[in-house]
Design a protein around this motif. Structure first.
Motif, short mmCIF file in Angstrom:
data_model
loop_
_atom_site.label_atom_id
_atom_site.label_comp_id
_atom_site.label_asym_id
_atom_site.label_seq_id
_atom_site.Cartn_x
_atom_site.Cartn_y
_atom_site.Cartn_z
N GLY A 218 0.68 -1.19 -0.07
CA GLY A 218 0.12 0.00 -0.03
C GLY A 218 0.74 1.28 0.12
O GLY A 218 0.41 2.35 -0.56
N LEU A 219 1.93 1.13 0.65
CA LEU A 219 2.83 2.47 0.86
C LEU A 219 3.96 2.37 -0.41
O LEU A 219 4.72 3.30 -0.55
CB LEU A 219 3.58 2.55 2.01
N LYS A 220 3.77 1.33 -1.29
CA LYS A 220 4.68 1.08 -2.15
C LYS A 220 6.34 1.30 -1.43
O LYS A 220 7.37 1.80 -2.19
CB LYS A 220 4.70 2.33 -3.32
N ALA A 221 6.54 0.66 -0.38
CA ALA A 221 7.89 0.80 0.11
C ALA A 221 8.79 -0.16 -0.49
O ALA A 221 9.88 -0.07 -0.13
CB ALA A 221 7.42 0.14 1.65
N GLY A 222 8.42 -1.00 -1.23
CA GLY A 222 9.19 -1.89 -1.80
C GLY A 222 10.32 -1.40 -2.74
O GLY A 222 11.18 -2.09 -2.94
N TYR A 223 9.83 -0.18 -3.42
CA TYR A 223 10.77 0.37 -4.24
C TYR A 223 11.84 1.25 -3.57
O TYR A 223 13.01 1.76 -3.92
CB TYR A 223 9.93 1.43 -5.13
N LEU A 224 11.86 1.21 -2.26
CA LEU A 224 12.59 2.28 -1.57
C LEU A 224 14.15 1.76 -1.35
O LEU A 224 15.10 2.48 -1.66
CB LEU A 224 12.25 2.65 -0.02
N TYR A 225 14.33 0.60 -0.82
CA TYR A 225 15.74 0.05 -0.75
C TYR A 225 15.57 -1.45 -1.60
O TYR A 225 15.36 -2.53 -0.89
CB TYR A 225 15.91 -0.04 0.60
N PRO A 226 15.72 -1.42 -2.79
CA PRO A 226 15.93 -2.68 -3.71
C PRO A 226 17.15 -3.68 -3.25
O PRO A 226 17.72 -4.15 -4.38
CB PRO A 226 15.56 -2.06 -4.86
N THR A 227 17.55 -3.43 -2.15
CA THR A 227 18.93 -4.39 -2.00
C THR A 227 18.71 -5.10 -0.84
O THR A 227 17.78 -5.01 0.00
CB THR A 227 20.05 -3.35 -1.75
N PHE A 228 19.56 -6.28 -0.70
CA PHE A 228 19.29 -7.28 0.60
C PHE A 228 20.70 -7.84 0.75
O PHE A 228 21.33 -8.36 -0.24
CB PHE A 228 18.26 -8.27 0.15
N PRO A 229 21.36 -7.92 2.03
CA PRO A 229 20.51 -7.95 3.11
C PRO A 229 20.54 -6.42 3.70
O PRO A 229 19.93 -6.23 4.52
CB PRO A 229 21.58 -8.75 4.03
N LYS A 230 21.45 -5.54 3.04
CA LYS A 230 21.51 -4.20 3.62
C LYS A 230 20.33 -3.44 2.93
O LYS A 230 19.88 -3.72 2.00
CB LYS A 230 22.84 -3.65 3.13
N MET A 231 20.16 -2.21 3.38
CA MET A 231 19.05 -1.34 2.89
C MET A 231 19.98 -0.24 2.38
O MET A 231 20.32 0.59 3.06
CB MET A 231 18.28 -0.71 4.02
N GLY A 232 20.34 -0.37 1.05
CA GLY A 232 21.29 0.49 0.36
C GLY A 232 22.71 0.32 1.17
O GLY A 232 22.99 -0.97 0.91
N PHE A 251 6.69 2.81 11.94
CA PHE A 251 6.84 1.42 11.94
C PHE A 251 5.39 1.15 11.24
O PHE A 251 5.04 -0.07 11.12
CB PHE A 251 7.17 0.67 13.15
N VAL A 252 4.39 1.74 11.18
CA VAL A 252 3.30 1.71 10.68
C VAL A 252 2.79 2.51 9.30
O VAL A 252 1.75 2.11 8.75
CB VAL A 252 2.05 1.97 11.74
N GLU A 253 3.50 3.74 9.11
CA GLU A 253 3.27 4.54 8.11
C GLU A 253 4.56 4.96 7.23
O GLU A 253 4.40 5.32 6.18
CB GLU A 253 2.55 5.92 8.66
N GLY A 254 5.55 4.72 7.86
CA GLY A 254 6.92 5.08 7.20
C GLY A 254 7.25 3.88 6.16
O GLY A 254 7.21 2.71 6.39
N GLN A 255 7.74 4.48 4.85
CA GLN A 255 8.20 3.39 4.10
C GLN A 255 9.29 2.41 4.40
O GLN A 255 9.50 1.32 4.25
CB GLN A 255 8.54 4.21 2.54
N ALA A 256 10.29 3.35 4.94
CA ALA A 256 11.52 2.56 5.31
C ALA A 256 11.12 1.80 6.63
O ALA A 256 11.79 0.46 6.58
CB ALA A 256 12.65 3.72 5.69
N GLY A 257 10.68 2.17 7.64
CA GLY A 257 10.27 1.36 8.72
C GLY A 257 9.51 0.18 8.50
O GLY A 257 9.75 -0.77 8.95
#
Length: 335
Positions: A218-232, A251-257
């Motif tokens: 819903g927040l399209k949060a998957g586009y923010l840090y498309p790397t793993f295991p690190k976030m960027g 942790f309920v509304e922020g894309q990164a959290g």
């Protein structure tokens, strides 16, 4: 013939009915995922309880397109859409709604038939009424979700999306559980309370993960840090804690959290599934079931990782939601 098979044979039509419902709900969720990923969910601004035929000629399409032009999504995001563009998103939403109504008919008509023929299994009257009520509620929740995007801002609330998804899983879960009740009606419940508690805890974590999967979508949060295991460049991105204020909103509304919690829960499910599988193998002597559980969890994790890294392609994202569905069904079966 053993009593178990005689009893199962007696209720075979009801079992087939319930399992057919499970299959239809699965397809409904797949179409729902495609509808969301193609951003088609707000294309039908007119709602009718009984449903309606799709546009059948040029004037029908113009009327439907003009309705869409009055929506915030067209005015703020898709003002350059042609009629052909509109058709490409309209059909997914129409199929989604049509399938929803079809499921309603598939559940209601056989229920009335079994009721008239007095073929409702003993003790199942209230269960089936609960199932029908849950299905009707899911339809209302779906419209409640869409309504949030037809107001001033063309964006569906991720909280409402999560409620809609949870309701869909709940309807499937009730249907599948009731079918299993009839299939295994003569089997004694397991006396191993430890295994049951572990399974219930696993289900709790899984449901929380499903909620956060809806938040990510819903927040399209998957586009923010498309790397793993690190976030960027970081193991935990600074934005996880600083994107919004106060802290808990991250942790309920922020894309990164939200993405961070989804990652953590995924790793937690893998570790917990290893423990549960070990306990199943050790105390229930079911190595095959333990292997199936681990296999589905690892496959689901791999699909989620691929969806993230390859920037949310529709095919992988739908497969990832299907994996969640399979894992949920497997967990219910084990419980």
């Amino acid at each position: 013939m053993p009593p178990e098979f005689m009893h199962r044979d007696k209720h075979t039509p009801v079992i087939i009915w319930l399992l057919t419902g499970c299959v239809l709900i699965y397809f409904m969720m797949v179409i729902g995922a495609i509808t969301r990923l193609t951003q088609s969910g707000l294309s039908m601004v007119h709602w009718s309880f009984t449903g309606s035929l799709p546009p059948l000629n040029a004037s029908d399409w113009e009327l439907e397109f003009n309705r869409y032009k009055s929506s915030p999504e067209f005015q703020l995001l898709n003002s350059g859409f042609s009629l052909a563009d509109f058709k490409s998103i309209f059909w997914w939403e129409y199929i989604h709604r049509f399938l929803g109504r079809t499921i309603g008919v598939v559940f209601l008509i056989p229920y009335l038939y079994f009721q008239l023929r007095r073929q409702i299994p003993s003790g199942f009257q209230r269960k089936l009424l609960l199932l029908l009520a849950a299905g009707a509620m899911q339809g209302l929740i779906g419209w409640f979700m869409v309504l949030s995007g037809l107001q001033d801002i063309p964006h569906v609330s991720h909280f409402r999306l999560a409620i809609h998804l949870l309701a869909a899983f709940s309807v499937f879960g009730l249907t599948f559980w009731f079918a299993l009740d009839l299939i295994h009606s003569s089997r004694s419940p397991s006396s191993d309370k430890r295994l049951k508690r572990i399974g219930q805890a696993f289900m709790g974590i899984l449901m929380l993960q499903i909620v956060y999967g809806a938040f990510v979508a819903g927040l399209k949060a998957g586009y923010l840090y498309p790397t793993f295991p690190k976030m960027g460049d970081y193991w935990i991105a600074e934005a996880v804690f600083t994107q919004l204020s106060p802290l808990w909103r991250n942790f309920v509304e922020g894309q990164a959290g939200v993405q961070f919690i989804h990652r953590c829960l995924a790793i937690g499910l893998i570790l917990f599934s290893v423990y549960w599988a070990w306990q199943i193998r050790k105390h229930a002597n079911q190595p095959r079931l333990a292997g199936i559980l681990l296999g589905i969890v690892l496959l689901q994790f791999s699909l989620g990782l691929a969806t993230l890294v390859f920037h949310m392609p529709i095919a992988l994202a739908v497969a990832h939601q299907t994996g969640a569905f399979a894992l949920f069904a497997c967990t219910l079966f084990l419980l």
